[in-house]
Design an enzyme around this catalytic site. Structure first.
Site, PDB file in Angstrom:
ATOM      1  N   HIS A 170       0.821  -1.207   0.000  1.00 26.95           N
ATOM      2  CA  HIS A 170       0.000   0.000   0.000  1.00 26.95           C
ATOM      3  C   HIS A 170       0.863   1.270   0.000  1.00 26.95           C
ATOM      4  CE1 HIS A 170      -3.799   2.114   0.803  1.00 26.95           C
ATOM      5  NE2 HIS A 170      -3.079   2.938   1.530  1.00 26.95           N
TER       6      HIS A 170
ATOM      7  N   LYS B 102      -7.382  14.205  -6.140  1.00 30.69           N
ATOM      8  CA  LYS B 102      -6.811  12.861  -6.056  1.00 30.69           C
ATOM      9  C   LYS B 102      -7.888  11.893  -5.589  1.00 30.69           C
ATOM     10  CE  LYS B 102      -2.894  10.405  -3.981  1.00 30.69           C
ATOM     11  NZ  LYS B 102      -1.949  10.425  -2.865  1.00 30.69           N
TER      12      LYS B 102
ATOM     13  N   HIS C 161     -10.160   2.962  -0.038  1.00 33.05           N
ATOM     14  CA  HIS C 161     -10.248   2.496   1.347  1.00 33.05           C
ATOM     15  C   HIS C 161     -11.072   1.217   1.356  1.00 33.05           C
ATOM     16  CE1 HIS C 161      -9.433   4.228   5.559  1.00 33.05           C
ATOM     17  NE2 HIS C 161      -8.311   4.108   4.894  1.00 33.05           N
ATOM     18  N   ASN C 162     -10.676   0.300   0.470  1.00 32.26           N
ATOM     19  CA  ASN C 162     -11.484  -0.884   0.196  1.00 32.26           C
ATOM     20  C   ASN C 162     -11.502  -1.881   1.339  1.00 32.26           C
ATOM     21  OD1 ASN C 162     -11.624   0.309  -2.298  1.00 32.26           O
ATOM     22  ND2 ASN C 162     -10.055  -0.990  -3.221  1.00 32.26           N
TER      23      ASN C 162
ATOM     24  N   ASP D  72       0.546  15.095   5.882  1.00 33.71           N
ATOM     25  CA  ASP D  72      -0.556  14.513   6.641  1.00 33.71           C
ATOM     26  C   ASP D  72      -0.136  13.156   7.180  1.00 33.71           C
ATOM     27  OD1 ASP D  72      -0.601  13.667   3.829  1.00 33.71           O
ATOM     28  OD2 ASP D  72      -2.230  12.381   4.504  1.00 33.71           O
TER      29      ASP D  72
ATOM     30  N   GLU E 140      -2.472   4.262  12.957  1.00 28.79           N
ATOM     31  CA  GLU E 140      -3.050   5.091  11.904  1.00 28.79           C
ATOM     32  C   GLU E 140      -4.210   5.909  12.453  1.00 28.79           C
ATOM     33  OE1 GLU E 140      -3.739   2.727   8.385  1.00 28.79           O
ATOM     34  OE2 GLU E 140      -1.678   2.025   8.357  1.00 28.79           O
TER      35      GLU E 140
ATOM     36  N   GLN F  34      -6.506   8.811  13.149  1.00 31.53           N
ATOM     37  CA  GLN F  34      -6.859   9.802  12.144  1.00 31.53           C
ATOM     38  C   GLN F  34      -6.641  11.229  12.644  1.00 31.53           C
ATOM     39  OE1 GLN F  34      -8.375   8.741   8.852  1.00 31.53           O
ATOM     40  NE2 GLN F  34      -6.930   7.292   9.711  1.00 31.53           N
TER      41      GLN F  34
ATOM     42  N   GLY G 116      -2.326   9.371  -8.199  1.00 31.25           N
ATOM     43  CA  GLY G 116      -3.343   8.344  -8.051  1.00 31.25           C
ATOM     44  C   GLY G 116      -2.972   7.364  -6.973  1.00 31.25           C
TER      45      GLY G 116
END
Lengths: 757, 227
Positions: free
Chosen positions: A57, A102, A106-107, A280, A324, A326, A549
């Site tokens: 990823h 962009k 988030h599958n 970010d 991770e 947020q 992308g």
């Protein structure tokens, strides 16, 4: 705390300690490579960092060798201000305005926990846009689900929709479009892609780099918790397997209120000139932000990990590095400006802490309560990960699939059968109205939404004085890509390009989200390489550069991969949004024209899918030269007001387009099919490079002659009716078909509420 | 054309439609003045809009935390003194939490957030914010809420109706389960109005379904000019 922490000294003293690299998603040779880079075994903290940063990823290790084509085949353009490789590409839209956009996937999280997975997908892409210095102004969601009537779709879809709405609405970003597609190939692997558009002045562009030795590294936003640990590695970079461990703890939990504060706070510190570099925190959290900032800047950084504010004081340093959580950002600030920076954070009630400084050592050094737990060259973490040239092989079933065309399928042959087919298609889940979904999204907030779903593209006003704006559309027909990944990617590009032009905006740039199965399967890798080659060739021919992308692999359960789904987003510019072309029939008496050529192209069509459950054959022919001519015509005449409506022809063909144009404003039309055409082909073929437009009688001759001069085939097919009038189609196998708006609306609107309401 | 009237728009953390409210004020001919939640000062404005959004993330209860913001202290005093105040959506929720308006807004009966172009009937034109409409006038403006169901006890509802304090009602469909189709109410004096739908999103034909929302802002400007 007395728990022992694995330090760099320990690693040197105890070189053969067994390490859980496989559980963290690293392969044996990758682990060996890390040992060679460091000249010793990694500490457990270093292992944690490499495992997330070298995940598929984050590192694009399987896709990199193919993605280079987007750069190698980049068309000549002046539009790109920032290219591929940054958080998001930036495009010049004129008058000193820049736009960044962009799309990201988030599958996997959205399958495991639909609400939070989808919500944090929005949050992540918004922070990408924000970190370029832009104000996020709109979002869109290309979504794919399994069969609409499958019980698990009922679990996933309502949660995904509520998550997108719950997060995006609370953030104050209009949701202006997207896609919803049902296909059983996505049953165990729904696709939740999220696109964000941001706007800024040219001088406001910011990049992710830690420049200036002695500058301070500030972590601000939400506190770090135990959520989303290993999200990019064990969740997004592996297939789902029966009987595997529950992965719910790897899904992040979102707080949109904090994200809203983060947006306002970040824009204020950027506009006050208080930031040297910004990044970010998304996938791979602090590991990613510190290594990328350092790698892009002076090359060195010293971080005190115990200065990171925590939601849970029991987190280990490894967990903090991999979390991770947020709504966090990382900024590089000079010592002189730090007080002003922190004051603005306080104004917005945003927690901010200095966690380190930029150094010239060339090393990323991380300490934990005075002990060194990480000491690595940051480039090896962020950029010089493994690169795989994975084996690829055209699938052995491809020829059989292509040979099984739609020509043997029974076609409706009477007016009654065609009428029944239209009604069946209108009510089918892929073509039915998506109101049940889109009404859960705020499309009005910010007050600049000019067009939103179900229009051909979403359009927002960028400059309230001049009316300059942008339009965005995302498209992909996964069935076409399955039949032919090379041309399937070009078809996705062509459709998005056409949708943008149909609203009157000139297509300018491309983003993409490449959703595929496992890269370890040579057949999937072949699909991927073909799709990338097709998209790169297509962008070169259309003159629209790829600005960035995302790749999502491992959308696969067991041996079954999803349809290859290269979602393509096209952004266009319109000088004056008041001149946009909407999709609905509007003025009685306007002439209805079909632009473009219709061929007998039903393989892979919505008709074959809905009526026969069939997929096979060769997708419609791609003709990008024709798309360019058509788009130029749409933009030119849209801008002069000659076109009163325009609607792209794609899924479901002319029949579905006419229904959608009629239902949009509740205005019917009298249509007469050209006598020389087979009525079924005329109504249901999915030939590309076609649109239906309406023109006022006064402008008719002008449009006809311009189209003829441009070489666009124009067929006059009818005229717009009065408000509330029926949609009448004459010359259907010697008869006429009359469809009342009431029955069409009922058929179209009832489907999704019946399934999910 | 400007009227010279200054209308404040409060920004709480999590306010979203503050820019839209300011734009609507400008389009109507007023001057929009930003008011910050932490500043206990109305800066001499002639009227105030509490905009839509999710103040404090709607945590605890919609509007429950915003009600205690420093700016609310002078605002509540001014409201009692007759200052025209319009609370839209989250602003309506804040006004109820502040007890400037009776009742409360609860989760939509169908449990989904809903965004739609909503038809309303104006029921009262004796408020500062609706004086420019006709009684019975039908308008269409956007509605977007997750917790927009207006509730109050039967006596209060009877009282609101008896005193002509229902400002607007939903027509065609009731989008959120509001009692007696109530979309907006006013206080006894008619200066404080709470409205669940969003007039600020219907001030330009380019971006709104209509320009029907403009009437709320021109009404207050007209009443201020003529006071």
């Amino acid at each position: 705390m007395s728990r022992h922490v694995d330090t760099v000294t320990d690693a040197a003293a105890n070189p053969d300690a067994a390490q859980p690299f496989a559980e963290l998603g690293l392969k044996p040779d990758e682990y060996q490579q890390i040992r060679e880079i460091l000249g010793r075994r990694p500490t457990s903290a270093e292992l944690a960092m490499y495992s997330v940063m070298w995940s598929e990823h984050c590192s694009y290790k399987s896709s990199k060798v193919h993605l280079r084509q987007f750069g190698d085949k980049k068309p000549e353009t002046d539009a790109l201000l920032v290219g591929i490789g940054e958080n998001a590409g930036v495009v010049d839209i004129g008058d000193g305005w820049a736009v960044t956009f962009k799309v990201e996937s988030h599958n996997h999280p959205s399958y495991v926990e639909p609400y939070q997975g989808a919500a944090t997908g929005i949050g992540g892409i918004v922070r990408d846009i924000l970190s370029m210095g832009a104000r996020p102004v709109a979002v869109m969601d290309p979504l794919r689900f399994g069969a609409a009537d499958h019980p698990d779709t009922r679990r996933v879809l309502p949660g995904v929709v509520a998550g997108i709405g719950g997060y995006g609405n609370c953030l104050g970003l209009p949701n202006i479009g997207g896609e919803v597609v049902f296909d059983s190939s996505y049953q165990g692997n729904p696709l939740v892609n999220a696109l964000c558009v941001g706007t800024m002045r040219h001088e406001d562009i910011h990049l992710a780099s830690a420049k200036g030795v002695g500058n301070l590294v500030v972590l601000y936003g939400a506190k770090t918790g135990g959520d989303g640990i290993g999200g990019v590695s064990v969740l997004a970079s592996e297939t789902f397997d029966e009987g595997g461990p529950a992965k719910r703890p790897s899904v992040q939990v979102g707080d949109p209120f904090m994200e809203k504060l983060l947006i306002e706070c970040t824009l204020e510190v950027l506009h006050a000139g208080l930031v040297e570099g910004i990044q970010d925190l998304g996938g791979a959290g602090i590991s990613c932000a510190t290594s990328e900032l350092a790698s892009n800047g002076e090359g060195g950084m010293h971080v005190r990990l115990d200065a990171v504010p925590l939601r849970d004081a029991t987190l280990t340093p490894e967990e903090i590095l991999m979390s991770e959580s947020q709504e966090r950002m990382c900024a590089v600030v000079t010592p002189e400006k730090i007080d002003a920076f922190l004051a603005i954070c306080r104004k917005w009630d945003v927690t901010a802490d200095v966690i380190g400084e930029v150094t010239s050592t060339g090393r990323l050094v991380i300490e934990w309560h005075g002990e060194i737990i990480v000491d690595v060259p940051p480039r090896t973490v962020a950029h010089d990960g493994p690169v795989y040239n994975r084996p690829l092989a055209r699938p052995d079933w491809q020829d059989e699939l292509i040979a099984s065309g739609s020509s043997e399928l029974a076609r409706p042959s009477t007016a009654v059968e065609i009428r029944d087919t239209i009604m069946t298609m209108v009510a089918s889940p892929n073509l039915a109205a998506k109101t049940w979904i889109t009404s859960q999204y705020d499309r009005y907030v910010l007050g600049n939404t000019v067009l939103a779903q179900p229009e051909d593209s979403g359009m927002v006003r960028v400059d309230e004085v001049t009316g300059r704006g942008v339009a965005v559309s995302t498209d992909c027909n996964g069935r076409f890509a399955k039949l032919d990944p090379y041309n399937g990617a070009k078809l996705a590009l062509a459709e998005a390009y056409r949708n943008v032009a149909a609203t009157g905006a000139a297509p300018l740039a491309v983003t993409n989200c490449l959703n595929f199965g496992s890269p370890e399967d040579p057949a999937v890798m072949w699909q991927f390489s073909e799709a990338v080659r097709g998209l790169a060739d297509g962008c070169l021919e259309l003159g629209t550069p790829v600005t960035g992308g995302n790749v999502s692999f491992y959308n696969q359960t067991g041996d079954t991969a999803i349809h290859p789904t290269p979602v393509v987003g096209v952004l266009g510019v319109i000088e004056d949004v008041t001149k946009r072309t909407p999709m609905g029939f509007a003025s009685a008496g306007d002439v209805v024209l079909l632009l473009g050529e219709t061929r007998d192209e039903l393989d892979g069509s919505e008709w074959a899918h809905v009526v026969h459950g069939h997929l096979g054959g060769v997708p419609p022919k791609v003709d990008l030269a024709a798309e360019m001519v058509l788009a130029a015509l749409l933009v030119e005449f849209g801008g002069t007001g000659a076109l009163t409506a325009a609607h792209d022809l794609s899924d479901g063909g002319v029949a579905q387009a006419l229904v959608e144009m009629a239902l949009r404003r509740g205005v019917g039309a009298m249509i007469s099919l050209p006598a020389e055409h087979d009525a079924f082909v005329a109504l249901f073929s999915e030939s590309t490079a076609r649109v239906i437009v309406t023109v006022s009688p006064a402008r008719f001759d002008e449009v006809m002659s311009a189209a003829a001069a441009a070489g666009v085939l124009v067929t006059r097919i009818g005229s717009v009716g009065e408000a509330g009038s029926d949609l009448v189609i004459e010359n259907v196998v010697g008869d006429s078909v009359t469809l009342s708006l009431a029955e069409l609306s009922q058929a179209s609107e009832a489907t999704l509420p019946a399934l999910f309401g | 054309m400007t009227t010279g009237m200054r209308i404040g728009v409060v920004t709480f953390p999590g306010s979203l439609d503050d820019r839209d409210a300011a734009r609507a004020i400008r389009v109507a001919g007023g001057e929009a003045v930003s008011l910050w939640h932490a500043d206990a000062d109305l800066h001499g404005v002639d009227a105030v809009v509490l905009p839509g959004g999710f103040s404090y993330g709607d945590y605890l209860r919609c509007g429950a935390i915003a009600r205690f913001a420093p700016v609310m202290t002078p605002l509540i005093d001014a409201a009692k003194g007759g200052l025209p105040i319009l609370g839209i959506c989250n602003g309506f929720q804040v006004l109820c939490e502040s007890h400037l308006l009776p009742g409360a807004l609860v989760r939509n009966d169908h449990l989904h957030f809903i965004c739609r172009d909503q038809k309303l009937r104006i029921e009262s034109t004796s408020t500062a914010w609706t004086s420019g409409f006709e009684v019975g006038q039908e308008i269409v403006i956007p509605l977007k809420n997750g917790e927009g169901g207006y509730v109050a006890d039967e006596n209060t509802l009877d009282q609101l109706e008896g005193e002509g304090r229902v400002v607007a009602r939903y027509l065609d469909i009731n989008p959120n389960g509001s009692r007696r189709d109530i979309a907006g109410i006013t206080n006894e004096r008619g200066n404080v109005v709470g409205l669940m739908p969003h007039p600020e999103h219907a001030v330009e034909s380019l971006t709104g379904p209509t320009t029907d929302g403009l009437g709320f802002f021109t009404s207050v400007l007209t009443s201020l000019v003529n006071r």
